[in-house]
Design a protein around this motif. Structure first.
Motif, short mmCIF file in Angstrom:
data_model
loop_
_atom_site.label_atom_id
_atom_site.label_comp_id
_atom_site.label_asym_id
_atom_site.label_seq_id
_atom_site.Cartn_x
_atom_site.Cartn_y
_atom_site.Cartn_z
N ILE A 93 -0.19 27.89 -32.58
CA ILE A 93 -1.04 27.01 -31.77
C ILE A 93 -2.05 26.29 -32.66
O ILE A 93 -2.27 25.08 -32.53
N GLU A 94 -2.65 27.03 -33.58
CA GLU A 94 -3.61 26.42 -34.49
C GLU A 94 -2.95 25.35 -35.35
O GLU A 94 -3.53 24.27 -35.57
N ALA A 95 -1.72 25.63 -35.82
CA ALA A 95 -1.00 24.66 -36.64
C ALA A 95 -0.71 23.38 -35.85
O ALA A 95 -0.84 22.27 -36.37
N ALA A 96 -0.33 23.54 -34.59
CA ALA A 96 -0.07 22.37 -33.75
C ALA A 96 -1.35 21.58 -33.52
O ALA A 96 -1.36 20.34 -33.63
N GLN A 97 -2.42 22.26 -33.21
CA GLN A 97 -3.69 21.58 -32.94
C GLN A 97 -4.21 20.85 -34.17
O GLN A 97 -4.80 19.77 -34.07
N GLU A 98 -3.99 21.44 -35.36
CA GLU A 98 -4.42 20.77 -36.59
C GLU A 98 -3.66 19.47 -36.79
O GLU A 98 -4.25 18.45 -37.16
N LYS A 99 -2.36 19.48 -36.54
CA LYS A 99 -1.55 18.27 -36.70
C LYS A 99 -1.99 17.20 -35.69
O LYS A 99 -2.09 16.01 -36.01
N LEU A 100 -2.22 17.63 -34.46
CA LEU A 100 -2.63 16.69 -33.42
C LEU A 100 -4.00 16.10 -33.72
O LEU A 100 -4.23 14.90 -33.53
N SER A 101 -4.90 16.93 -34.21
CA SER A 101 -6.24 16.47 -34.56
C SER A 101 -6.22 15.51 -35.75
O SER A 101 -7.08 14.64 -35.89
N ALA A 102 -5.20 15.70 -36.62
CA ALA A 102 -5.09 14.86 -37.82
C ALA A 102 -4.41 13.52 -37.54
O ALA A 102 -4.20 12.72 -38.46
N GLY A 103 -4.02 13.29 -36.28
CA GLY A 103 -3.47 11.99 -35.94
C GLY A 103 -2.03 11.97 -35.47
O GLY A 103 -1.49 10.92 -35.12
N ASN A 104 -1.36 13.13 -35.45
CA ASN A 104 0.00 13.16 -34.90
C ASN A 104 -0.05 12.80 -33.43
O ASN A 104 -0.84 13.36 -32.66
N SER A 105 0.77 11.83 -33.01
CA SER A 105 0.69 11.26 -31.66
C SER A 105 1.67 11.88 -30.67
O SER A 105 2.01 11.27 -29.66
N ALA A 106 2.12 13.10 -30.95
CA ALA A 106 3.13 13.73 -30.11
C ALA A 106 2.67 13.88 -28.66
O ALA A 106 1.55 14.32 -28.40
N LYS A 107 3.55 13.52 -27.74
CA LYS A 107 3.31 13.77 -26.33
C LYS A 107 3.85 15.14 -25.92
O LYS A 107 3.38 15.73 -24.95
N ILE A 108 4.88 15.58 -26.67
CA ILE A 108 5.48 16.89 -26.40
C ILE A 108 5.54 17.66 -27.70
O ILE A 108 6.00 17.13 -28.72
N VAL A 109 5.08 18.91 -27.67
CA VAL A 109 5.18 19.79 -28.84
C VAL A 109 6.16 20.91 -28.50
O VAL A 109 5.93 21.66 -27.54
N PHE A 110 7.24 20.97 -29.27
CA PHE A 110 8.23 22.02 -29.07
C PHE A 110 7.96 23.17 -30.03
O PHE A 110 7.72 22.96 -31.22
N PHE A 111 8.01 24.39 -29.51
CA PHE A 111 7.83 25.58 -30.32
C PHE A 111 9.15 26.34 -30.37
O PHE A 111 9.68 26.75 -29.33
#
Length: 252
Positions: A93-111
């Protein structure tokens, strides 16, 4: 801007198709329907998504026809392949949030989650998903395992309203033929007694879902992390129908 949706194909047993489904659905959404996705590879024992990506890159480099196909596609696509992040269940979850905060524009995050529910980090990760899709096959062992997993998640997570999970659906995979056989219909009826349900779309037990260009030569790629599925192989695959049904469930 709406918050990204966290999605996982999850079960407690390997071999039911979680990683393959993650790739097929993520790639179709990204490369066919132009919906930004991010894939978090949470299985440190093998990192299947990274292995798929490495293999896809190798194939397109070594096969001139696939390289030409890739170059032509990305001229039109206009952006890089979706990102795959390798991590652990504890840090996913932290890894996903870091990417999103850094500008990744994903609407869906698959785990892509390893198959077990006896690990606290994995339990917490599953509880952090917004939507779960549980692959179930007609094979007796797989069927029993998927039903037990789904029932446990439903009783201990969803009904308590103490997790982020909004909805869970089972997904019939590796089914002989393109429609649900009688055994699947019987199990669907049993699911209702457990307050569970499955998607209408079924995926057959077809070798096309594993066509990644390594062994198929000129016969087209279906499963790829960097290219859309070959249009010739989409016929009778039920992949477009599956993706559209998933979109209705997750409301995107």
């Amino acid at each position: 801007m709406s918050e990204p949706i966290f999605v996982a194909f999850a079960s407690q047993k390997g071999g039911c198709g979680k990683s393959t489904l993650t790739t097929l659905v993520a790639s179709y959404l990204s490369y066919v329907q132009d919906i930004d996705v991010l894939v978090i590879d949470c299985d440190p024992r093998q990192h299947t998504q990274k292995s798929y990506r490495d293999s896809d890159v190798m194939v397109t480099r070594e096969n001139p026809n696939y390289r030409k196909t890739m170059e032509k596609f990305y001229e039109m696509y206009g952006k890089p392949p979706y990102e795959i992040v390798c991590t652990t269940p504890a840090q996913a979850i932290e890894a996903a949030q870091e990417k999103l905060s850094a500008g990744n524009s994903a609407k869906i995050v698959f785990f892509d989650i390893t198959g077990t529910i006896n690990d606290l980090h994995i339990v917490n990760l599953i509880a952090s998903m917004h939507y779960l899709f549980v692959p179930i096959t007609p094979e007796t062992g797989d069927m029993k395992s998927s039903l037990c997993f789904a029932n446990q998640v439903n009783e201990e997570m969803i009904t308590t309203n103490a997790t982020s999970i909004k909805e869970m659906k089972l997904l019939w995979n590796k089914v002989p033929g393109r429609v649900k056989p009688q055994i699947c219909e019987l199990i669907d009826n049993y699911m209702e007694e457990l307050n569970l349900s499955s998607l209408e779309t079924v995926l057959s037990n077809s070798s096309k879902y594993f066509k990644d260009g390594v062994l198929t030569g000129q016969n087209g790629i279906f499963r790829s992390t960097i290219l859309p599925p070959d249009k010739r192989l989409l016929k009778n695959s039920n992949l477009p129908e599956l993706v559209n049904e998933i979109r209705k469930v997750i409301n995107i």
